[in-house]
Scaffold this motif. Structure first.
Motif, PDB file in Angstrom:
ATOM      1  N   ILE A   1       0.669  -1.150  -0.422  1.00  0.00           N
ATOM      2  CA  ILE A   1      -0.022  -0.080  -0.363  1.00  0.00           C
ATOM      3  C   ILE A   1       0.824   0.991  -0.546  1.00  0.00           C
ATOM      4  O   ILE A   1       0.638   2.236  -0.613  1.00  0.00           O
ATOM      5  CB  ILE A   1      -0.916  -0.032   0.907  1.00  0.00           C
ATOM      6  CG1 ILE A   1      -1.908  -0.968   1.375  1.00  0.00           C
ATOM      7  CG2 ILE A   1      -1.417   1.494   1.286  1.00  0.00           C
ATOM      8  CD1 ILE A   1      -2.577  -1.138   0.140  1.00  0.00           C
ATOM      9  N   SER A   2       2.041   1.149   0.698  1.00  0.00           N
ATOM     10  CA  SER A   2       2.878   2.691   0.807  1.00  0.00           C
ATOM     11  C   SER A   2       3.509   2.675  -0.629  1.00  0.00           C
ATOM     12  O   SER A   2       3.615   3.968  -0.963  1.00  0.00           O
ATOM     13  CB  SER A   2       4.062   1.929   1.640  1.00  0.00           C
ATOM     14  OG  SER A   2       4.775   1.060   0.994  1.00  0.00           O
TER      15      SER A   2
ATOM     16  N   ALA B   1      -4.007  -1.454   4.812  1.00  0.00           N
ATOM     17  CA  ALA B   1      -3.876   0.164   4.443  1.00  0.00           C
ATOM     18  C   ALA B   1      -4.080   0.480   6.238  1.00  0.00           C
ATOM     19  O   ALA B   1      -3.860   0.910   6.968  1.00  0.00           O
ATOM     20  CB  ALA B   1      -4.873  -0.211   3.735  1.00  0.00           C
ATOM     21  N   HIS B   2      -5.212  -0.109   6.694  1.00  0.00           N
ATOM     22  CA  HIS B   2      -5.442  -0.204   7.854  1.00  0.00           C
ATOM     23  C   HIS B   2      -4.597  -0.225   9.136  1.00  0.00           C
ATOM     24  O   HIS B   2      -4.444   0.486  10.266  1.00  0.00           O
ATOM     25  CB  HIS B   2      -7.199  -1.483   8.658  1.00  0.00           C
ATOM     26  CG  HIS B   2      -7.773  -0.688   7.994  1.00  0.00           C
ATOM     27  ND1 HIS B   2      -8.776   1.037   8.701  1.00  0.00           N
ATOM     28  CD2 HIS B   2      -8.813  -1.273   6.506  1.00  0.00           C
ATOM     29  CE1 HIS B   2      -9.820   0.454   7.400  1.00  0.00           C
ATOM     30  NE2 HIS B   2      -9.951  -0.414   7.047  1.00  0.00           N
ATOM     31  N   GLU B   3      -3.310  -1.614   9.151  1.00  0.00           N
ATOM     32  CA  GLU B   3      -2.981  -1.061  10.103  1.00  0.00           C
ATOM     33  C   GLU B   3      -1.605  -0.520  10.045  1.00  0.00           C
ATOM     34  O   GLU B   3      -1.223   0.634  10.877  1.00  0.00           O
ATOM     35  CB  GLU B   3      -1.849  -3.023   9.636  1.00  0.00           C
ATOM     36  CG  GLU B   3      -1.084  -3.474  11.269  1.00  0.00           C
ATOM     37  CD  GLU B   3       0.206  -4.797  10.195  1.00  0.00           C
ATOM     38  OE1 GLU B   3       0.882  -4.238  10.993  1.00  0.00           O
ATOM     39  OE2 GLU B   3      -0.631  -5.503   9.466  1.00  0.00           O
ATOM     40  N   PHE B   4      -1.099  -0.165   8.434  1.00  0.00           N
ATOM     41  CA  PHE B   4      -0.254   0.758   8.357  1.00  0.00           C
ATOM     42  C   PHE B   4      -0.433   1.683   8.622  1.00  0.00           C
ATOM     43  O   PHE B   4       0.212   2.923   8.570  1.00  0.00           O
ATOM     44  CB  PHE B   4       0.512  -0.122   7.397  1.00  0.00           C
ATOM     45  CG  PHE B   4       1.273  -1.199   7.448  1.00  0.00           C
ATOM     46  CD1 PHE B   4       2.903  -1.039   8.084  1.00  0.00           C
ATOM     47  CD2 PHE B   4       1.068  -2.326   7.474  1.00  0.00           C
ATOM     48  CE1 PHE B   4       3.430  -2.173   8.018  1.00  0.00           C
ATOM     49  CE2 PHE B   4       1.774  -3.313   7.476  1.00  0.00           C
ATOM     50  CZ  PHE B   4       2.907  -3.678   7.671  1.00  0.00           C
ATOM     51  N   PHE B   5      -1.710   2.510   7.839  1.00  0.00           N
ATOM     52  CA  PHE B   5      -1.649   3.518   7.531  1.00  0.00           C
ATOM     53  C   PHE B   5      -3.351   4.262   9.022  1.00  0.00           C
ATOM     54  O   PHE B   5      -4.356   4.426   7.769  1.00  0.00           O
ATOM     55  CB  PHE B   5      -1.634   4.407   6.135  1.00  0.00           C
ATOM     56  CG  PHE B   5      -1.115   4.027   5.615  1.00  0.00           C
ATOM     57  CD1 PHE B   5       0.509   4.620   5.752  1.00  0.00           C
ATOM     58  CD2 PHE B   5      -0.629   2.949   4.795  1.00  0.00           C
ATOM     59  CE1 PHE B   5       1.289   4.401   5.068  1.00  0.00           C
ATOM     60  CE2 PHE B   5       0.796   2.571   4.594  1.00  0.00           C
ATOM     61  CZ  PHE B   5       1.462   3.313   4.741  1.00  0.00           C
TER      62      PHE B   5
ATOM     63  N   PHE C   1     -11.886   3.146   2.884  1.00  0.00           N
ATOM     64  CA  PHE C   1     -12.911   2.833   2.678  1.00  0.00           C
ATOM     65  C   PHE C   1     -13.652   2.137   1.615  1.00  0.00           C
ATOM     66  O   PHE C   1     -12.387   2.069   0.768  1.00  0.00           O
ATOM     67  CB  PHE C   1     -14.100   4.349   1.708  1.00  0.00           C
ATOM     68  CG  PHE C   1     -14.309   5.175   2.921  1.00  0.00           C
ATOM     69  CD1 PHE C   1     -15.741   4.826   3.820  1.00  0.00           C
ATOM     70  CD2 PHE C   1     -13.121   6.201   2.986  1.00  0.00           C
ATOM     71  CE1 PHE C   1     -15.945   6.416   4.612  1.00  0.00           C
ATOM     72  CE2 PHE C   1     -13.791   7.319   3.529  1.00  0.00           C
ATOM     73  CZ  PHE C   1     -14.980   7.532   4.265  1.00  0.00           C
ATOM     74  N   HIS C   2     -14.289   1.365   2.305  1.00  0.00           N
ATOM     75  CA  HIS C   2     -14.078  -0.266   0.589  1.00  0.00           C
ATOM     76  C   HIS C   2     -15.323  -0.930   0.938  1.00  0.00           C
ATOM     77  O   HIS C   2     -15.855  -1.182   2.296  1.00  0.00           O
ATOM     78  CB  HIS C   2     -12.552  -1.016   1.136  1.00  0.00           C
ATOM     79  CG  HIS C   2     -12.874  -1.550   2.706  1.00  0.00           C
ATOM     80  ND1 HIS C   2     -12.944  -2.325   3.515  1.00  0.00           N
ATOM     81  CD2 HIS C   2     -11.437  -0.651   3.529  1.00  0.00           C
ATOM     82  CE1 HIS C   2     -12.636  -2.249   4.769  1.00  0.00           C
ATOM     83  NE2 HIS C   2     -12.023  -1.512   5.302  1.00  0.00           N
TER      84      HIS C   2
END
Length: 441
Positions: free
Chosen positions: A294-295, A325-329, A335-336
């Motif tokens: 994701i980064s 996405a939720h863990e790192f940022f 939204f998904h």
């Protein structure tokens, strides 16, 4: 006196006969009820006569004569498939849970294109057709390939007929029934006609077209790609090809309504399309792509699109990407859709239906192509579906649209993230750095 009575009776009978004829004619041309047929699964349609937002509201047989007289809305219990099939100069202006609203296309150039496409498809000899193979690959690849054939047929003034590249192995479209044996069919034909308006008036059966013979006779064409179609004809061709049947459009509306809690309510937003799944398995056809973290997508975005509180709609085929996405940022508002997904490559090569329900998967794809229009920017890796998202978003936002493209294919020794394990190791290193306080997340 007697003559006057007889004349009055004659006039009365004539008027009744004429009204009965008109009623039968309009009933034939425009069904007032949703009728299940071979191409439309029997999904229940809720009847409602609540107000629509735009256009004249038509809600019964007495209003049918007004259809086509400018903008109009009809309730979902009035089936417009036959009407829209023969009136491609109209488009869906708005749809909600109670109504479907149509409006005439404003651009004369587009009207000419759509009506000429319809004329070629329905009023020219079918024996002189053009065909293109349905690959049974991914949504963007499959429909993109057919777009090339349809546009070529338009240029040649020949009807377009869909054929199957591997007719002996897969005599069906895997978005209409499941690989490998065509199970769970959406309709008996197991092809595009399960979902979209009938493409032409030809009675040529796709499964009876032999690929080698089709190529030898010049009916089938394999040259060109959909990005070779000049703008705006590329997107117009796609729009003509995928005019959805009413039951499917209603299903998409209901899906989006159900997903509203998972979508931003307004304001600036960005689409992030993380295509994973089988992309690292594509080495069997000589190329592959990487599982990017994701980064990598965030690095392509300007600061205002990834700052704390930014709204990003994450569209992905990999449940791992959502977790990542939720863990790192966690400071970004992600939204998904709430739907079933594979993790990594567990779906296998070119098997994109984790729910094992073709109609539900197609609904989610079409809903996705509606939702992307909310945002004016996208971060993406190479993907045919991603390309289609770009075309859709550019059509809506024009010069204000931003495409943050990460690049295309990676070959052979250049691949550094060519497996689930490789990306997992990379993410684990990031976790260790974060826990050690060496980086900020």
């Amino acid at each position: 006196m007697k003559k006057n009575v007889l004349f009055s009776i004659f006039c009365f009978i004539t008027v009744i006969a004429f009204l009965n004829f008109v009623l039968q004619l309009t009933t034939i041309q425009f069904s007032c009820e949703h009728k299940s047929n071979d191409h439309s699964p029997n999904y229940p349609l809720k009847k409602s006569f609540a107000g629509a937002k735009r256009g004249q509201i038509l809600s019964g047989i007495n209003d049918i004569s007004l259809i086509g007289k400018g903008d109009f809305c009809v309730t979902w219990d009035i089936n417009v498939d036959d009407w829209w099939t023969n009136h491609p100069e109209y488009y869906i202006k708005e749809q909600n849970i109670t109504h479907q609203c149509f409006s005439k296309i404003l651009l004369p150039k587009k009207i000419r294109f759509m009506t000429e496409m319809h004329r070629i498809q329905n009023h020219l000899p079918c024996n002189n057709y053009t065909s293109r193979f349905l690959w049974n690959s991914g949504w963007g690849a499959d429909l993109g390939n057919l777009m090339v054939g349809l546009y070529k047929a338009f240029q040649e003034e020949r009807p377009f007929v869909v054929s199957f590249e591997f007719v002996e192995t897969w005599p069906f479209w895997h978005y209409a029934s499941l690989k490998p044996n065509g199970s769970s069919p959406v309709c008996s034909t197991k092809d595009l006609e399960c979902y979209f308006l009938r493409l032409n008036g030809c009675n040529i059966i796709s499964t009876e077209i032999i690929p080698r013979v089709c190529l030898d006779t010049g009916h089938c064409t394999t040259k060109g790609h959909w990005w070779d179609i000049p703008r705006p004809y590329d997107y117009w061709t796609y729009e003509y090809l995928v005019r959805s049947q009413q039951w499917l459009r209603k299903k998409v509306v209901e899906f989006i309504e159900k997903q509203k809690p998972n979508l931003p309510e307004g304001g600036k937003c960005t689409i992030m399309h993380v295509r994973r799944g089988d992309i690292i398995l594509h080495k069997v056809v000589s190329y592959t792509r990487e599982y990017l973290p994701i980064s990598a997508y965030l690095e392509r975005l300007p600061e205002e699109r990834k700052a704390r509180g930014s709204k990003i709609i994450l569209l992905t085929d990999d449940q791992n990407a959502i977790d990542e996405a939720h863990e790192f940022f966690p400071d970004i508002n992600w939204f998904h859709f709430d739907r079933k997904r594979f993790r990594g490559t567990e779906g296998g090569f070119e098997k994109h239906l984790p729910s094992l329900n073709p109609a539900d998967e197609v609904t989610a794809i079409l809903a996705t192509l509606e939702i992307v229009q909310m945002c004016d920017g996208i971060a993406r890796q190479k993907s045919n579906l991603g390309d289609l998202m770009v075309k859709t978003m550019r059509e809506v936002h024009g010069p204000n649209f931003e495409d943050y493209f990460l690049g295309g294919y990676r070959y052979g020794k250049n691949q550094t993230r060519s497996s689930n394990e490789a990306l997992s190791r990379e993410l684990q290193k990031e976790r260790e750095k974060r826990n050690a306080g060496l980086t900020k997340v």
